[in-house]
Design a protein around this motif. Structure first.
Motif, PDB file in Angstrom:
ATOM      1  N   SER A 187     -47.144   3.450 -77.142  1.00  0.00           N
ATOM      2  CA  SER A 187     -46.960   3.319 -75.684  1.00  0.00           C
ATOM      3  C   SER A 187     -45.726   4.078 -75.228  1.00  0.00           C
ATOM      4  O   SER A 187     -45.704   4.634 -74.127  1.00  0.00           O
ATOM      5  CB  SER A 187     -46.897   1.857 -75.273  1.00  0.00           C
ATOM      6  N   CYS A 188     -44.690   4.159 -76.063  1.00  0.00           N
ATOM      7  CA  CYS A 188     -43.493   4.933 -75.690  1.00  0.00           C
ATOM      8  C   CYS A 188     -43.827   6.415 -75.603  1.00  0.00           C
ATOM      9  O   CYS A 188     -43.355   7.118 -74.693  1.00  0.00           O
ATOM     10  CB  CYS A 188     -42.380   4.742 -76.724  1.00  0.00           C
ATOM     11  N   GLU A 189     -44.628   6.893 -76.534  1.00  0.00           N
ATOM     12  CA  GLU A 189     -44.998   8.307 -76.492  1.00  0.00           C
ATOM     13  C   GLU A 189     -45.776   8.625 -75.210  1.00  0.00           C
ATOM     14  O   GLU A 189     -45.569   9.645 -74.575  1.00  0.00           O
ATOM     15  CB  GLU A 189     -45.844   8.682 -77.718  1.00  0.00           C
ATOM     16  N   ARG A 190     -46.645   7.689 -74.819  1.00  0.00           N
ATOM     17  CA  ARG A 190     -47.422   7.898 -73.572  1.00  0.00           C
ATOM     18  C   ARG A 190     -46.483   7.930 -72.376  1.00  0.00           C
ATOM     19  O   ARG A 190     -46.624   8.754 -71.470  1.00  0.00           O
ATOM     20  CB  ARG A 190     -48.417   6.755 -73.384  1.00  0.00           C
ATOM     21  N   ALA A 191     -45.515   7.007 -72.380  1.00  0.00           N
ATOM     22  CA  ALA A 191     -44.575   6.952 -71.254  1.00  0.00           C
ATOM     23  C   ALA A 191     -43.719   8.208 -71.206  1.00  0.00           C
ATOM     24  O   ALA A 191     -43.365   8.694 -70.122  1.00  0.00           O
ATOM     25  CB  ALA A 191     -43.694   5.709 -71.385  1.00  0.00           C
ATOM     26  N   LEU A 192     -43.373   8.737 -72.372  1.00  0.00           N
ATOM     27  CA  LEU A 192     -42.582   9.972 -72.411  1.00  0.00           C
ATOM     28  C   LEU A 192     -43.362  11.128 -71.802  1.00  0.00           C
ATOM     29  O   LEU A 192     -42.795  11.973 -71.102  1.00  0.00           O
ATOM     30  CB  LEU A 192     -42.196  10.308 -73.856  1.00  0.00           C
ATOM     31  N   LEU A 193     -44.661  11.156 -72.084  1.00  0.00           N
ATOM     32  CA  LEU A 193     -45.497  12.213 -71.488  1.00  0.00           C
ATOM     33  C   LEU A 193     -45.471  12.091 -69.968  1.00  0.00           C
ATOM     34  O   LEU A 193     -45.378  13.084 -69.243  1.00  0.00           O
ATOM     35  CB  LEU A 193     -46.935  12.098 -72.001  1.00  0.00           C
ATOM     36  N   TYR A 194     -45.553  10.846 -69.484  1.00  0.00           N
ATOM     37  CA  TYR A 194     -45.507  10.607 -68.039  1.00  0.00           C
ATOM     38  C   TYR A 194     -44.169  11.068 -67.476  1.00  0.00           C
ATOM     39  O   TYR A 194     -44.116  11.720 -66.422  1.00  0.00           O
ATOM     40  CB  TYR A 194     -45.745   9.111 -67.761  1.00  0.00           C
ATOM     41  N   ALA A 195     -43.070  10.750 -68.198  1.00  0.00           N
ATOM     42  CA  ALA A 195     -41.731  11.137 -67.725  1.00  0.00           C
ATOM     43  C   ALA A 195     -41.626  12.668 -67.660  1.00  0.00           C
ATOM     44  O   ALA A 195     -41.060  13.218 -66.711  1.00  0.00           O
ATOM     45  CB  ALA A 195     -40.661  10.569 -68.658  1.00  0.00           C
ATOM     46  N   LYS A 196     -42.171  13.327 -68.671  1.00  0.00           N
ATOM     47  CA  LYS A 196     -42.128  14.797 -68.678  1.00  0.00           C
ATOM     48  C   LYS A 196     -42.907  15.364 -67.499  1.00  0.00           C
ATOM     49  O   LYS A 196     -42.500  16.363 -66.897  1.00  0.00           O
ATOM     50  CB  LYS A 196     -42.701  15.333 -69.986  1.00  0.00           C
ATOM     51  N   SER A 197     -44.010  14.689 -67.158  1.00  0.00           N
ATOM     52  CA  SER A 197     -44.808  15.198 -66.031  1.00  0.00           C
ATOM     53  C   SER A 197     -44.031  15.044 -64.722  1.00  0.00           C
ATOM     54  O   SER A 197     -44.134  15.875 -63.830  1.00  0.00           O
ATOM     55  CB  SER A 197     -46.148  14.460 -65.957  1.00  0.00           C
ATOM     56  N   ILE A 198     -43.238  13.977 -64.614  1.00  0.00           N
ATOM     57  CA  ILE A 198     -42.431  13.793 -63.394  1.00  0.00           C
ATOM     58  C   ILE A 198     -41.375  14.886 -63.313  1.00  0.00           C
ATOM     59  O   ILE A 198     -41.078  15.417 -62.234  1.00  0.00           O
ATOM     60  CB  ILE A 198     -41.742  12.405 -63.377  1.00  0.00           C
ATOM     61  N   MET A 199     -40.811  15.244 -64.480  1.00  0.00           N
ATOM     62  CA  MET A 199     -39.745  16.260 -64.469  1.00  0.00           C
ATOM     63  C   MET A 199     -40.255  17.615 -64.004  1.00  0.00           C
ATOM     64  O   MET A 199     -39.467  18.457 -63.569  1.00  0.00           O
ATOM     65  CB  MET A 199     -39.145  16.382 -65.873  1.00  0.00           C
ATOM     66  N   LEU A 200     -41.561  17.812 -64.095  1.00  0.00           N
ATOM     67  CA  LEU A 200     -42.118  19.089 -63.640  1.00  0.00           C
ATOM     68  C   LEU A 200     -42.155  19.165 -62.113  1.00  0.00           C
ATOM     69  O   LEU A 200     -42.235  20.251 -61.538  1.00  0.00           O
ATOM     70  CB  LEU A 200     -43.539  19.275 -64.203  1.00  0.00           C
ATOM     71  N   LEU A 201     -42.074  17.950 -61.474  1.00  0.00           N
ATOM     72  CA  LEU A 201     -42.068  17.930 -60.005  1.00  0.00           C
ATOM     73  C   LEU A 201     -40.716  18.444 -59.512  1.00  0.00           C
ATOM     74  O   LEU A 201     -39.716  18.324 -60.208  1.00  0.00           O
ATOM     75  CB  LEU A 201     -42.282  16.491 -59.491  1.00  0.00           C
ATOM     76  N   PRO A 202     -40.677  18.992 -58.274  1.00  0.00           N
ATOM     77  CA  PRO A 202     -39.369  19.430 -57.756  1.00  0.00           C
ATOM     78  C   PRO A 202     -38.456  18.224 -57.540  1.00  0.00           C
ATOM     79  O   PRO A 202     -38.907  17.183 -57.067  1.00  0.00           O
ATOM     80  CB  PRO A 202     -39.723  20.112 -56.432  1.00  0.00           C
ATOM     81  N   ALA A 203     -37.170  18.373 -57.915  1.00  0.00           N
ATOM     82  CA  ALA A 203     -36.218  17.267 -57.779  1.00  0.00           C
ATOM     83  C   ALA A 203     -35.934  17.023 -56.307  1.00  0.00           C
ATOM     84  O   ALA A 203     -35.854  17.968 -55.517  1.00  0.00           O
ATOM     85  CB  ALA A 203     -34.926  17.599 -58.516  1.00  0.00           C
ATOM     86  N   PRO A 204     -35.816  15.743 -55.902  1.00  0.00           N
ATOM     87  CA  PRO A 204     -35.518  15.456 -54.490  1.00  0.00           C
ATOM     88  C   PRO A 204     -34.117  15.952 -54.149  1.00  0.00           C
ATOM     89  O   PRO A 204     -33.255  16.027 -55.027  1.00  0.00           O
ATOM     90  CB  PRO A 204     -35.600  13.923 -54.415  1.00  0.00           C
ATOM     91  N   ALA A 205     -33.897  16.270 -52.878  1.00  0.00           N
ATOM     92  CA  ALA A 205     -32.569  16.726 -52.436  1.00  0.00           C
ATOM     93  C   ALA A 205     -31.600  15.565 -52.507  1.00  0.00           C
ATOM     94  O   ALA A 205     -31.932  14.442 -52.150  1.00  0.00           O
ATOM     95  CB  ALA A 205     -32.663  17.263 -51.010  1.00  0.00           C
ATOM     96  N   ALA A 206     -30.386  15.827 -52.995  1.00  0.00           N
ATOM     97  CA  ALA A 206     -29.394  14.750 -53.113  1.00  0.00           C
ATOM     98  C   ALA A 206     -28.950  14.324 -51.727  1.00  0.00           C
ATOM     99  O   ALA A 206     -28.693  15.182 -50.872  1.00  0.00           O
ATOM    100  CB  ALA A 206     -28.211  15.244 -53.920  1.00  0.00           C
ATOM    101  N   PRO A 207     -28.890  13.026 -51.434  1.00  0.00           N
ATOM    102  CA  PRO A 207     -28.463  12.580 -50.105  1.00  0.00           C
ATOM    103  C   PRO A 207     -26.988  12.895 -49.910  1.00  0.00           C
ATOM    104  O   PRO A 207     -26.220  12.964 -50.872  1.00  0.00           O
ATOM    105  CB  PRO A 207     -28.703  11.061 -50.136  1.00  0.00           C
ATOM    106  N   ALA A 208     -26.578  13.112 -48.645  1.00  0.00           N
ATOM    107  CA  ALA A 208     -25.170  13.414 -48.353  1.00  0.00           C
ATOM    108  C   ALA A 208     -24.306  12.200 -48.665  1.00  0.00           C
ATOM    109  O   ALA A 208     -24.657  11.080 -48.331  1.00  0.00           O
ATOM    110  CB  ALA A 208     -25.047  13.785 -46.882  1.00  0.00           C
ATOM    111  N   ARG A 209     -23.162  12.440 -49.355  1.00  0.00           N
ATOM    112  CA  ARG A 209     -22.292  11.315 -49.707  1.00  0.00           C
ATOM    113  C   ARG A 209     -21.244  11.175 -48.622  1.00  0.00           C
ATOM    114  O   ARG A 209     -20.560  12.134 -48.319  1.00  0.00           O
ATOM    115  CB  ARG A 209     -21.636  11.597 -51.046  1.00  0.00           C
ATOM    116  N   PRO A 210     -21.118  10.017 -48.054  1.00  0.00           N
ATOM    117  CA  PRO A 210     -20.106   9.832 -46.995  1.00  0.00           C
ATOM    118  C   PRO A 210     -18.711   9.947 -47.604  1.00  0.00           C
ATOM    119  O   PRO A 210     -18.451   9.408 -48.673  1.00  0.00           O
ATOM    120  CB  PRO A 210     -20.365   8.414 -46.484  1.00  0.00           C
TER     121      PRO A 210
END
Lengths: 265, 494
Positions: A187-210
């Motif tokens: 199950s960890c290997e499956r979850a790692l595959l899922y995590a890798k697939s998320i990393m292929l998505l564009p990273a969200p823009a970092a919110p402005a820090r006050p």
């Protein structure tokens, strides 16, 4: 220590523990065979005592070794083929999740990984609990010897009444731990595959820090108030303690040599 | 030639201790200023032991100048059936709020020892998620050994400083080894037993652990660090994190050898090594705004005039602090080693005539008007046992004296002398446990009789006086029943 050395050490330890299990099981079988071939009927208290001393220790060692081997395999066993990177699949998963969290992917996207972590941890905890329960069996048996052993049984029967369940418990614990390990790895290997697939998505823009605004923790004025209140409380307690004899208690103990504190008596 | 001198100069300057190390050495010396105690084998028994030192320093160490806060806490909890320990709670709270775990990084003698051990050149075990988990174990030690066990046993009338007794390595190192290695306390040697074996083995394990593992004891076992860590975020002195400037780069986490999540949290010992690693200057000492010029004034660095002002302020503070610290240290060394004179131990050894005394006797209703005088007991062997309700080994051996008192009632008088300390609780204890005993209970006002009979601060102490009033045996160790019977029969045959 490098990863490769750690890997080798852990594999060797795992093999040693499994070997110990096998040796104890073999010794147990040999002892049981000897007793039955020895034909000590009817049993006498002396023969029972002699038999127990030969058999019980092997059973006890076997159960302990099985528990230790099971725990070891659950926690440290490395399946062959996994040479690179971190050794435990769940640690690699945790690292991937932390990386995703730092890049501030949404919580909904990371929810399957969190569920996966909870599943793995609870399975591991259950394996540890099973191992500990099985390790308690010899103790339980010895404490309830009269109730669990049929009084009219032959010597062989007496020995088997103790040894057989102990063997079964030990083997069951080992099998359960290995099964947990395999299932959680898959199950960890499956979850790692899922995590890798998320990393292929564009990273969200970092919110402005006050700037100049405290993001977490207590506000500064609150810290000052808490600190002042605690200092005032401490001083009051010290003063009250002086008057109610607390300071005298400290002195009276401190001027005496506390022999038990220094390990003497 | 010039190059040689400059190389030597550089080498020497690299060997100079850092400011933090100097402060640690200073604090360790101040906490153990009674240096003559290491030569004479006697602990300091003066009024300064009313005060607790901030770090871990066993008060049974011959050099100890103050009380240990952890030992004081456990003993206070062990006596909590008598009174609530406000004083100890107040002291620890004050230390926590003022200093937090800065005490661990700068003032604790055992912390200094761990730092020095870690300097031994061996492969080191780096911190990891496992060590992070292990660092929570000290809270278990705090809860179980320092608070719960002493409290439970306090309400069973049995004082048990569980952490000190079973775990504390400072007691074994400073107390046991400090007292025994001088050769002046050979009468304590018979007390070496399984407990000492366990504690010595634990000390060795901790020492070895500290060599490979930075501050092993502080991170995994020290309950005092656990208490102070709770106050780290609000302490007056220590490392503070300027959260708006923090970018979570993790540089402080990488530099730090403790199991911190961020600088200034409960695991941070405020050693200050992470300050230089922070790229945004978010980590600073508290109070640094008083001595360092502001980094930005309207976006520009501080002017030369402002920088000079702060430099002068720093210099004045440094000189004042150095002068004050040296004065305090010198004053302490002079006081403990020359001015303070311990009371001379009288020669009331076996073979000498026993000092007589008239002691006020106790019973379950309180102090009796009657007194007990040793002369009135001539013709019978007198067994004088000095004990206290605050002393675990004393409580354990008292039933043996009770048994001897009833078995040898015609030939032996057993006199159980309670210390003045917690004497007000002794009557209730006697009423509950020894209401029908043949022992005579007495109170040692000012512990004068104990001192006259050569007591050096260890409890229990048993003095057996034969029928002629001569001291037959003096024993400073707890006795089993068989040992007591042998000693009594030896005195009867005398």
């Amino acid at each position: 220590m490098s990863d490769k050395t750690t890997l080798t050490v852990r594999r060797v330890m795992g093999m040693v523990l499994l070997l110990l299990c096998a040796v104890c099981a073999a010794a147990l079988v040999i002892a049981c065979v000897q007793i039955s071939l020895g034909g000590e009927h009817p049993f006498t208290p002396e023969s029972v005592q002699a038999a127990w001393s030969r058999v019980a220790i092997f059973v006890f060692l076997f159960v302990l070794a099985a528990v230790a081997a099971g725990l070891w395999h659950v926690l440290f066993f490395v399946p062959s083929g996994k040479q690179k990177g971190l050794i435990f699949p769940e640690l690699r998963l945790a690292k991937a999740k932390a990386r995703l969290f730092r890049k501030q992917y949404s919580k909904e996207l990371l929810l399957p990984l969190t569920k996966q972590e909870i599943y793995v941890r609870s399975m591991r905890i259950s394996a540890v609990a099973v191992c500990l329960l099985c390790a308690l069996y010899p103790l339980y048996y010895l404490c309830n010897f009269d109730r669990l052993t049929p009084t009219d049984a032959t010597l062989n029967g007496q020995v088997i009444a103790f040894a057989l369940p102990a063997l079964c418990f030990g083997a069951a614990a080992l099998a359960y731990c290995c099964a947990v390990r395999i299932l959680t790895d898959i199950s960890c290997e499956r979850a790692l595959l899922y995590a890798k697939s998320i990393m292929l998505l564009p990273a969200p823009a970092a919110p402005a820090r006050p700037i100049g605004k405290v993001r977490r923790g207590l506000p500064k004025y609150a810290i000052i108030v808490v600190r002042s209140v605690l200092i005032a409380a401490a001083v009051l307690m010290i003063v009250f303690g002086i008057f109610n004899g607390g300071m005298h208690d400290v002195l009276q103990k401190a001027i005496k040599i506390c022999t038990e504190c220094i390990g003497l008596g | 030639m010039k190059n040689t001198f400059s190389k030597i100069g550089r080498k020497l300057s690299s060997l100079m201790p850092t400011k933090r190390r100097l402060i640690q050495l200073y604090a360790a010396l101040l906490a153990n200023a009674n240096l003559k105690g290491f030569a004479t084998g006697q602990i300091y028994q003066g009024p300064l032991k009313n005060l607790c030192t901030p770090g871990l320093n066993c008060y049974s160490c011959p050099g100890a100048a103050g009380a240990c806060p952890l030992g004081a806490l456990q003993n206070a909890l062990a006596s909590s059936n008598a009174r609530v320990p406000y004083y100890v709670f107040g002291i620890i709270l004050l230390f926590g709020v003022l200093f937090g775990r800065w005490i661990c990084g700068f003032l604790c003698p055992f912390g200094l020892l761990q730092d020095l051990l870690h300097k031994i050149k061996t492969p080191k075990i780096k911190k990891s998620s496992v060590t992070r988990v292990l660092s929570y174990f000290k809270y278990v030690i705090l809860a179980l050994f320092t608070i719960i066990l002493p409290l439970i046993y306090a309400f069973r009338d049995f004082p048990l400083p569980a952490f000190c007794k079973y775990i504390c390595p400072a007691g074994t190192l400073g107390g046991a080894l400090g007292l025994l290695l001088t050769g002046a306390n050979n009468d304590l040697l018979p007390m070496l037993g399984p407990l000492f074996t366990w504690k010595f083995a634990l000390l060795i394990a901790i020492v070895v652990g500290c060599i490979f593992f930075y501050r092993f004891f502080c991170r995994v076992l020290c309950p005092l660090g656990a208490i102070y860590g709770l106050f780290n975020r609000i302490s007056l002195i220590g490392i503070k994190l300027d959260k708006p400037k923090c970018t979570d780069c993790g540089m402080c986490h990488a530099k730090c050898k403790m199991d911190i999540r961020h600088a200034g949290d409960a695991e941070c010992i405020s050693c200050g090594e992470c300050i230089s690693s922070c790229p945004t200057g978010a980590i600073r000492w508290s109070g640094s705004k008083f001595v360092l010029p502001p980094n930005e004034i309207d976006g520009a660095p501080a002017s030369e005039r402002v920088q000079k002002k702060y430099a002068k302020r720093r210099k004045v503070l440094k000189i004042t602090a150095c002068v004050l610290m040296m004065a305090v240290l010198l004053g302490a060394l002079v006081y403990f080693n020359w001015i303070d004179k311990p009371s001379a131990v009288p020669g009331n050894q076996p073979g000498a005539v026993c000092y007589s005394a008239e002691l006020v006797t106790l019973d379950e209703t309180g102090l009796l008007d009657a007194t007990f005088a040793l002369e009135q007991n001539r013709g019978k062997v007198t067994v004088i046992n000095f004990w206290g309700t605050w002393c675990g080994p004393c409580i354990e051996e008292l039933p043996h004296f009770d048994a001897v008192a009833s078995e040898y009632a015609d030939q032996v008088t057993v006199l159980a002398v309670h210390t003045e300390y917690l004497g007000d609780t002794a009557s209730a204890y006697i009423a509950q446990h020894y209401a029908d005993s043949d022992m005579i209970f007495a109170l040692d006002t000012g512990e004068a009789y104990y001192a006259e009979l050569g007591g050096k601060g260890t409890y229990p102490m048993t003095v057996i006086v034969d029928a002629e009033g001569i001291v037959a045996t003096k024993i400073t160790t707890p006795l089993t029943y068989d040992e007591l019977v042998r000693a009594v029969e030896s005195a009867l045959d005398h």
